[in-house]
Scaffold this motif. Structure first.
Motif, PDB file in Angstrom:
ATOM      1  N   UNK A   1      63.630   4.177  56.871  1.00 46.93           N
ATOM      2  CA  UNK A   1      65.019   3.987  57.292  1.00 46.93           C
ATOM      3  C   UNK A   1      65.140   4.078  58.815  1.00 46.93           C
ATOM      4  N   UNK A   2      64.419   5.006  59.411  1.00 52.39           N
ATOM      5  CA  UNK A   2      64.418   5.098  60.878  1.00 52.39           C
ATOM      6  C   UNK A   2      63.819   3.847  61.506  1.00 52.39           C
ATOM      7  N   UNK A   3      62.727   3.378  60.928  1.00 51.74           N
ATOM      8  CA  UNK A   3      62.085   2.167  61.424  1.00 51.74           C
ATOM      9  C   UNK A   3      63.027   0.965  61.303  1.00 51.74           C
ATOM     10  N   UNK A   4      63.707   0.843  60.172  1.00 51.89           N
ATOM     11  CA  UNK A   4      64.628  -0.272  59.977  1.00 51.89           C
ATOM     12  C   UNK A   4      65.801  -0.201  60.964  1.00 51.89           C
ATOM     13  N   UNK A   5      66.336   0.997  61.190  1.00 54.15           N
ATOM     14  CA  UNK A   5      67.426   1.155  62.148  1.00 54.15           C
ATOM     15  C   UNK A   5      66.979   0.774  63.559  1.00 54.15           C
ATOM     16  N   UNK A   6      65.754   1.145  63.923  1.00 60.73           N
ATOM     17  CA  UNK A   6      65.225   0.783  65.240  1.00 60.73           C
ATOM     18  C   UNK A   6      65.091  -0.731  65.376  1.00 60.73           C
ATOM     19  N   UNK A   7      64.605  -1.372  64.335  1.00 59.81           N
ATOM     20  CA  UNK A   7      64.495  -2.841  64.350  1.00 59.81           C
ATOM     21  C   UNK A   7      65.873  -3.468  64.476  1.00 59.81           C
ATOM     22  N   UNK A   8      66.843  -2.905  63.762  1.00 64.40           N
ATOM     23  CA  UNK A   8      68.203  -3.415  63.821  1.00 64.40           C
ATOM     24  C   UNK A   8      68.829  -3.304  65.204  1.00 64.40           C
ATOM     25  N   UNK A   9      68.388  -2.340  65.984  1.00 62.54           N
ATOM     26  CA  UNK A   9      68.883  -2.209  67.362  1.00 62.54           C
ATOM     27  C   UNK A   9      68.082  -3.061  68.338  1.00 62.54           C
ATOM     28  N   UNK A  10      66.767  -3.109  68.157  1.00 63.53           N
ATOM     29  CA  UNK A  10      65.908  -3.774  69.134  1.00 63.53           C
ATOM     30  C   UNK A  10      65.921  -5.302  69.029  1.00 63.53           C
ATOM     31  N   UNK A  11      66.005  -5.844  67.819  1.00 66.00           N
ATOM     32  CA  UNK A  11      65.989  -7.309  67.689  1.00 66.00           C
ATOM     33  C   UNK A  11      67.177  -7.985  68.372  1.00 66.00           C
ATOM     34  N   UNK A  12      68.408  -7.527  68.160  1.00 67.16           N
ATOM     35  CA  UNK A  12      69.517  -8.156  68.897  1.00 67.16           C
ATOM     36  C   UNK A  12      69.394  -7.987  70.412  1.00 67.16           C
ATOM     37  N   UNK A  13      68.872  -6.845  70.836  1.00 63.30           N
ATOM     38  CA  UNK A  13      68.662  -6.640  72.269  1.00 63.30           C
ATOM     39  C   UNK A  13      67.647  -7.652  72.804  1.00 63.30           C
TER      40      UNK A  13
ATOM     41  N   UNK B   1      70.670 -18.402  65.004  1.00 61.05           N
ATOM     42  CA  UNK B   1      70.258 -18.579  63.610  1.00 61.05           C
ATOM     43  C   UNK B   1      68.932 -17.877  63.337  1.00 61.05           C
ATOM     44  N   UNK B   2      68.041 -17.965  64.302  1.00 62.82           N
ATOM     45  CA  UNK B   2      66.744 -17.302  64.145  1.00 62.82           C
ATOM     46  C   UNK B   2      66.944 -15.794  64.011  1.00 62.82           C
ATOM     47  N   UNK B   3      67.773 -15.217  64.862  1.00 66.37           N
ATOM     48  CA  UNK B   3      68.059 -13.782  64.799  1.00 66.37           C
ATOM     49  C   UNK B   3      68.690 -13.425  63.452  1.00 66.37           C
ATOM     50  N   UNK B   4      69.658 -14.209  63.020  1.00 67.73           N
ATOM     51  CA  UNK B   4      70.336 -13.937  61.756  1.00 67.73           C
ATOM     52  C   UNK B   4      69.351 -13.944  60.592  1.00 67.73           C
ATOM     53  N   UNK B   5      68.544 -14.985  60.503  1.00 65.95           N
ATOM     54  CA  UNK B   5      67.633 -15.096  59.368  1.00 65.95           C
ATOM     55  C   UNK B   5      66.506 -14.067  59.420  1.00 65.95           C
ATOM     56  N   UNK B   6      66.055 -13.715  60.610  1.00 67.34           N
ATOM     57  CA  UNK B   6      65.028 -12.679  60.720  1.00 67.34           C
ATOM     58  C   UNK B   6      65.603 -11.332  60.291  1.00 67.34           C
ATOM     59  N   UNK B   7      66.802 -10.989  60.775  1.00 66.54           N
ATOM     60  CA  UNK B   7      67.426  -9.725  60.373  1.00 66.54           C
ATOM     61  C   UNK B   7      67.701  -9.699  58.874  1.00 66.54           C
ATOM     62  N   UNK B   8      68.178 -10.815  58.332  1.00 69.87           N
ATOM     63  CA  UNK B   8      68.467 -10.900  56.900  1.00 69.87           C
ATOM     64  C   UNK B   8      67.187 -10.727  56.079  1.00 69.87           C
ATOM     65  N   UNK B   9      66.118 -11.379  56.515  1.00 71.44           N
ATOM     66  CA  UNK B   9      64.833 -11.271  55.806  1.00 71.44           C
ATOM     67  C   UNK B   9      64.282  -9.858  55.869  1.00 71.44           C
ATOM     68  N   UNK B  10      64.378  -9.238  57.020  1.00 72.65           N
ATOM     69  CA  UNK B  10      63.891  -7.862  57.168  1.00 72.65           C
ATOM     70  C   UNK B  10      64.717  -6.919  56.299  1.00 72.65           C
ATOM     71  N   UNK B  11      66.026  -7.151  56.238  1.00 72.72           N
ATOM     72  CA  UNK B  11      66.892  -6.327  55.407  1.00 72.72           C
ATOM     73  C   UNK B  11      66.469  -6.414  53.932  1.00 72.72           C
ATOM     74  N   UNK B  12      66.199  -7.613  53.466  1.00 72.78           N
ATOM     75  CA  UNK B  12      65.774  -7.797  52.074  1.00 72.78           C
ATOM     76  C   UNK B  12      64.404  -7.157  51.841  1.00 72.78           C
TER      77      UNK B  12
END
Length: 137
Positions: A107-119, A37-48
């Protein structure tokens, strides 16, 4: 017929997700609902947050263009930037919108976050399981 197949596919997906998260067959299987849940909400918040950033940066100049020979600017609406942000953070990259100007870096920064956070999430789960196994020995 299409609605029956759609409902069947959704049920099949849900059953498989439930099976995946509930199955404790493997000795080292571990799932942390809290971390998920923490991962989901952090990714969702960062996306917004990135969608807001893209939206604000594009007030003066269009920062997204349609990927077509015309290359016309994407309509300036928050939903378009939210969609682009979601596609970017999930590293799907459909290619229907092309970033221009300043948002290319973001966009590059966001894509990197999208890969690194789940890892980092999976590494945290493995670390927690490893500590638990060492304590039980």
């Amino acid at each position: 017929m299409a609605s029956i197949v759609t409902i069947g596919a959704i049920i099949f997906i849900l059953v498989n997700l439930i099976y995946f998260f509930k199955d404790k067959h493997f000795k080292y299987s571990y799932f942390s609902t809290t971390l998920f849940y923490k991962l989901f909400f952090v990714l969702f918040s960062i996306m917004i947050a990135f969608a807001v950033l893209y939206y604000v940066l594009s007030f003066e100049n269009p920062m997204l263009r349609v990927s077509s020979p015309s290359g016309k600017p994407v309509e300036h609406s928050f939903l378009n930037y939210l969609y682009y942000s979601g596609v970017t953070i999930l590293s799907v990259g459909y290619g229907d919108y092309i970033p221009t100007g300043h948002i290319r870096f973001f966009a590059l920064l966001e894509a990197a976050i999208g890969l690194l956070l789940p890892t980092a999430y999976f590494m945290k789960v493995l670390e927690s399981k490893g500590k638990e196994n060492r304590e039980n020995e």
